[in-house]
Design a protein around this motif. Sequence first.
Motif, PDB file in Angstrom:
ATOM      1  N   ASN A 513       0.818  -1.211   0.000  1.00 43.45           N
ATOM      2  CA  ASN A 513       0.000   0.000   0.000  1.00 43.45           C
ATOM      3  C   ASN A 513       0.851   1.260   0.000  1.00 43.45           C
ATOM      4  O   ASN A 513       0.331   2.372  -0.080  1.00 43.45           O
ATOM      5  CB  ASN A 513      -0.922   0.004   1.229  1.00 43.45           C
ATOM      6  N   LEU A 514       2.161   1.104   0.082  1.00 43.99           N
ATOM      7  CA  LEU A 514       3.041   2.271   0.051  1.00 43.99           C
ATOM      8  C   LEU A 514       3.155   2.855  -1.349  1.00 43.99           C
ATOM      9  O   LEU A 514       3.617   3.980  -1.516  1.00 43.99           O
ATOM     10  CB  LEU A 514       4.432   1.890   0.574  1.00 43.99           C
ATOM     11  N   ILE A 515       2.765   2.068  -2.362  1.00 46.82           N
ATOM     12  CA  ILE A 515       2.778   2.575  -3.734  1.00 46.82           C
ATOM     13  C   ILE A 515       1.392   3.127  -4.040  1.00 46.82           C
ATOM     14  O   ILE A 515       0.466   2.403  -4.405  1.00 46.82           O
ATOM     15  CB  ILE A 515       3.177   1.473  -4.730  1.00 46.82           C
ATOM     16  N   ARG A 516       1.249   4.414  -3.834  1.00 48.41           N
ATOM     17  CA  ARG A 516      -0.027   5.090  -4.068  1.00 48.41           C
ATOM     18  C   ARG A 516       0.247   6.582  -4.151  1.00 48.41           C
ATOM     19  O   ARG A 516       1.318   7.056  -3.758  1.00 48.41           O
ATOM     20  CB  ARG A 516      -1.015   4.818  -2.932  1.00 48.41           C
ATOM     21  N   SER A 517      -0.701   7.329  -4.657  1.00 48.87           N
ATOM     22  CA  SER A 517      -0.611   8.786  -4.581  1.00 48.87           C
ATOM     23  C   SER A 517      -1.867   9.311  -3.910  1.00 48.87           C
ATOM     24  O   SER A 517      -2.957   8.763  -4.070  1.00 48.87           O
ATOM     25  CB  SER A 517      -0.424   9.409  -5.971  1.00 48.87           C
ATOM     26  N   ASP A 518      -1.696  10.367  -3.126  1.00 49.92           N
ATOM     27  CA  ASP A 518      -2.778  10.932  -2.334  1.00 49.92           C
ATOM     28  C   ASP A 518      -3.022  12.383  -2.722  1.00 49.92           C
ATOM     29  O   ASP A 518      -2.080  13.128  -3.022  1.00 49.92           O
ATOM     30  CB  ASP A 518      -2.438  10.880  -0.835  1.00 49.92           C
ATOM     31  N   VAL A 519      -4.286  12.762  -2.701  1.00 54.84           N
ATOM     32  CA  VAL A 519      -4.666  14.166  -2.834  1.00 54.84           C
ATOM     33  C   VAL A 519      -4.785  14.720  -1.416  1.00 54.84           C
ATOM     34  O   VAL A 519      -5.539  14.185  -0.600  1.00 54.84           O
ATOM     35  CB  VAL A 519      -5.997  14.325  -3.588  1.00 54.84           C
ATOM     36  N   VAL A 520      -4.031  15.773  -1.121  1.00 53.20           N
ATOM     37  CA  VAL A 520      -3.902  16.250   0.256  1.00 53.20           C
ATOM     38  C   VAL A 520      -4.189  17.740   0.327  1.00 53.20           C
ATOM     39  O   VAL A 520      -3.863  18.501  -0.601  1.00 53.20           O
ATOM     40  CB  VAL A 520      -2.483  15.944   0.797  1.00 53.20           C
ATOM     41  N   TYR A 521      -4.788  18.154   1.444  1.00 59.38           N
ATOM     42  CA  TYR A 521      -5.052  19.571   1.683  1.00 59.38           C
ATOM     43  C   TYR A 521      -4.824  19.875   3.154  1.00 59.38           C
ATOM     44  O   TYR A 521      -5.173  19.077   4.028  1.00 59.38           O
ATOM     45  CB  TYR A 521      -6.499  19.924   1.318  1.00 59.38           C
ATOM     46  N   TYR A 522      -4.200  21.025   3.411  1.00 61.91           N
ATOM     47  CA  TYR A 522      -4.111  21.513   4.788  1.00 61.91           C
ATOM     48  C   TYR A 522      -3.946  23.021   4.761  1.00 61.91           C
ATOM     49  O   TYR A 522      -3.598  23.613   3.731  1.00 61.91           O
ATOM     50  CB  TYR A 522      -2.968  20.841   5.555  1.00 61.91           C
ATOM     51  N   VAL A 523      -4.219  23.640   5.892  1.00 61.80           N
ATOM     52  CA  VAL A 523      -4.041  25.079   6.054  1.00 61.80           C
ATOM     53  C   VAL A 523      -2.763  25.300   6.840  1.00 61.80           C
ATOM     54  O   VAL A 523      -2.601  24.769   7.947  1.00 61.80           O
ATOM     55  CB  VAL A 523      -5.244  25.717   6.777  1.00 61.80           C
ATOM     56  N   GLY A 524      -1.833  26.057   6.258  1.00 63.09           N
ATOM     57  CA  GLY A 524      -0.543  26.270   6.879  1.00 63.09           C
ATOM     58  C   GLY A 524      -0.594  27.261   8.026  1.00 63.09           C
ATOM     59  O   GLY A 524      -1.626  27.888   8.303  1.00 63.09           O
ATOM     60  N   SER A 525       0.554  27.414   8.684  1.00 65.78           N
ATOM     61  CA  SER A 525       0.631  28.287   9.852  1.00 65.78           C
ATOM     62  C   SER A 525       0.349  29.738   9.504  1.00 65.78           C
ATOM     63  O   SER A 525      -0.065  30.521  10.357  1.00 65.78           O
ATOM     64  CB  SER A 525       2.019  28.170  10.492  1.00 65.78           C
ATOM     65  N   GLY A 526       0.559  30.105   8.227  1.00 67.15           N
ATOM     66  CA  GLY A 526       0.294  31.475   7.811  1.00 67.15           C
ATOM     67  C   GLY A 526      -1.141  31.718   7.405  1.00 67.15           C
ATOM     68  O   GLY A 526      -1.501  32.847   7.055  1.00 67.15           O
ATOM     69  N   GLY A 527      -1.958  30.662   7.414  1.00 65.31           N
ATOM     70  CA  GLY A 527      -3.367  30.809   7.069  1.00 65.31           C
ATOM     71  C   GLY A 527      -3.701  30.449   5.642  1.00 65.31           C
ATOM     72  O   GLY A 527      -4.880  30.375   5.277  1.00 65.31           O
ATOM     73  N   GLY A 528      -2.696  30.218   4.796  1.00 66.92           N
ATOM     74  CA  GLY A 528      -2.946  29.855   3.409  1.00 66.92           C
ATOM     75  C   GLY A 528      -3.171  28.365   3.256  1.00 66.92           C
ATOM     76  O   GLY A 528      -2.658  27.554   4.031  1.00 66.92           O
ATOM     77  N   GLY A 529      -3.948  27.988   2.250  1.00 65.60           N
ATOM     78  CA  GLY A 529      -4.199  26.582   1.984  1.00 65.60           C
ATOM     79  C   GLY A 529      -3.124  25.986   1.099  1.00 65.60           C
ATOM     80  O   GLY A 529      -2.562  26.657   0.232  1.00 65.60           O
ATOM     81  N   VAL A 530      -2.822  24.696   1.315  1.00 65.46           N
ATOM     82  CA  VAL A 530      -1.879  23.948   0.480  1.00 65.46           C
ATOM     83  C   VAL A 530      -2.624  22.746  -0.079  1.00 65.46           C
ATOM     84  O   VAL A 530      -3.115  21.900   0.677  1.00 65.46           O
ATOM     85  CB  VAL A 530      -0.648  23.488   1.281  1.00 65.46           C
ATOM     86  N   PHE A 531      -2.727  22.672  -1.398  1.00 62.74           N
ATOM     87  CA  PHE A 531      -3.433  21.591  -2.083  1.00 62.74           C
ATOM     88  C   PHE A 531      -2.446  20.865  -2.978  1.00 62.74           C
ATOM     89  O   PHE A 531      -1.709  21.499  -3.745  1.00 62.74           O
ATOM     90  CB  PHE A 531      -4.580  22.155  -2.922  1.00 62.74           C
ATOM     91  N   SER A 532      -2.403  19.532  -2.891  1.00 67.91           N
ATOM     92  CA  SER A 532      -1.423  18.759  -3.660  1.00 67.91           C
ATOM     93  C   SER A 532      -2.096  17.579  -4.337  1.00 67.91           C
ATOM     94  O   SER A 532      -2.891  16.857  -3.726  1.00 67.91           O
ATOM     95  CB  SER A 532      -0.305  18.248  -2.739  1.00 67.91           C
ATOM     96  N   ILE A 533      -1.735  17.377  -5.623  1.00 69.13           N
ATOM     97  CA  ILE A 533      -2.250  16.250  -6.390  1.00 69.13           C
ATOM     98  C   ILE A 533      -1.264  15.908  -7.494  1.00 69.13           C
ATOM     99  O   ILE A 533      -0.679  16.798  -8.115  1.00 69.13           O
ATOM    100  CB  ILE A 533      -3.646  16.573  -6.994  1.00 69.13           C
ATOM    101  N   ASN A 534      -1.013  14.609  -7.724  1.00 78.34           N
ATOM    102  CA  ASN A 534      -0.305  14.168  -8.933  1.00 78.34           C
ATOM    103  C   ASN A 534      -1.303  14.195 -10.073  1.00 78.34           C
ATOM    104  O   ASN A 534      -2.341  13.542  -9.996  1.00 78.34           O
ATOM    105  CB  ASN A 534       0.204  12.734  -8.768  1.00 78.34           C
ATOM    106  N   TRP A 535      -0.987  14.919 -11.119  1.00 74.01           N
ATOM    107  CA  TRP A 535      -1.981  15.083 -12.180  1.00 74.01           C
ATOM    108  C   TRP A 535      -1.316  14.946 -13.535  1.00 74.01           C
ATOM    109  O   TRP A 535      -0.346  15.582 -13.809  1.00 74.01           O
ATOM    110  CB  TRP A 535      -2.640  16.451 -12.045  1.00 74.01           C
TER     111      TRP A 535
END
Length: 535
Positions: A513-535
Amino acid sequence: MKSPIVEPVHPASAFESQLDGEALVYGRGPLHIAATQQRVADNTQCSLRSHVTDFFNGRIDSLTLKTFDKQPVVLAKYDFSLEISSDQILDISGRGNHGVLVNAPTRAVKGHNWDGSECDWTRAQFGYGAIHFHDDDLDDANWETDFVITIPPNARSGAYAVEVETSNGQDTDSITFFVRPTGWTSDNSNKVCFVFSTFTYLAYANERLYDTSRQNTADLGPGFDINKVLKSPEFYKMRRRVDLGLSCYDRHNDGSGVCYSSSKRPILNVRPGYIMWAFSRPREFSADLMMLGFLEQEGIPYETLTDHDLHARGASALQGFSTVITGCHPEYPSLQSFRAYDAFAKGGGNLMYMGGNGFYWVSGHDVNRPHRVEVRRGDTGVRPYSLPGGEHINSLDGQRGGLWRSRGMSCNTLFGVGFCAQGTGLGVPYRRTEASRDPKQSWMFTGVEGDLIGEFGFGGGASGDEIDRFDVGNGSPEEAVILATSTGHSDDFGIAIEDLSYPALNTLGTQTNLIRSDVVYYVGSGGGGVFSINW
């Protein structure tokens, strides 16, 4: 008690070698080291001109030139351990016969007296007095200027090309260049900023991983046949024009790894229509243009910058933007460009990581020679070669090379995901998680129907080629939310070497299961959002 048996220490040895043959002297002129000078006919001038040939493969250390007399006179004594970050070589004899390096032979390499006591040339007192010369080094093709174009002052930022055509009209080429302002004169708060991965373009420039006659050929599996894959005209030009230099994925003719790549030459795989031979689809620059096409189609206002801008200007280059989008393969950031993204996020900016295998290798640069990039591959990471121990420190900036992960700055630490596997098999779609339906995140999926995302594309599903996963152990923020996960990869995908601690077991797509890609989102310490996806 018997005395211990000690292996005798042999006295230091020295030897001299006298070259056979008569020295050829053409009169006053430059002295060439690691090459010879010949006179060849210049039919255009009806005269002879100098031509450099017979290039040397190997290392030279502590070069001294002296007269061949009973009491020799030293004419020049070179200490190559001085000014390693430059293209200068210094004569310490006092005669001032300094020199200049042509085509960037490799510096910061071990010399004859290296003993392993210090592996960082910036701190070593001795051991790094050699230069490694190669007969296929190329830093500046030094072509003559055929034409000049003037960029209008009101030109939009972006990627442009000059299209040239052969005199018989049977072939064309699109010479790519980038337009970026040095400062912004308008409000960019309603625009996104797209960053071209120009350091990655240089690292891959004119790569020859397809060449089975070279030691660094990419093994793409038993079913791969290069004669049956889709290729663009640029591939055949690269295969034919071996004189246009190598990439940081290649080996020199003597088997040593290529550390430097340069933009002062034609780069045939940085072209709008380039099809990457291993995947039969756009990659790097040609794939990044698809994102610009999307922004244009959707009417989203944007400006563009490059890795070079972030390296030279830092976070100030991103000032005024609310959202920054990476390219599809931002693999080779410098410390300065990495910090620019980080500072932007900590200042409240929104980041969209739209790549795979990003922020992976350290790259070295010199602002006075922005055309050159340096990559020092160490003992780990998915790589075409490993440099010898003791040679992992960049010559250009003195930074430690290798993986950003090895320096505690993995892609995970900023974007929430990091490289974990790669393969040439078909990609697969993502399946949404329950967290994606939470009102805090569901707004991102407005207009998206069903559970699967990215079922179709050039390479099958959206998750393919080189993929990244969420991993707290590698630095992903614990507060990040996984919005979607790839649906399972075939055994054409293998796990990244750095994720293995023991002999290679359970390393293919269906085995872990270590071979996978994830779509991830979080709000950083500065208040901005970080969105990540392999596309």
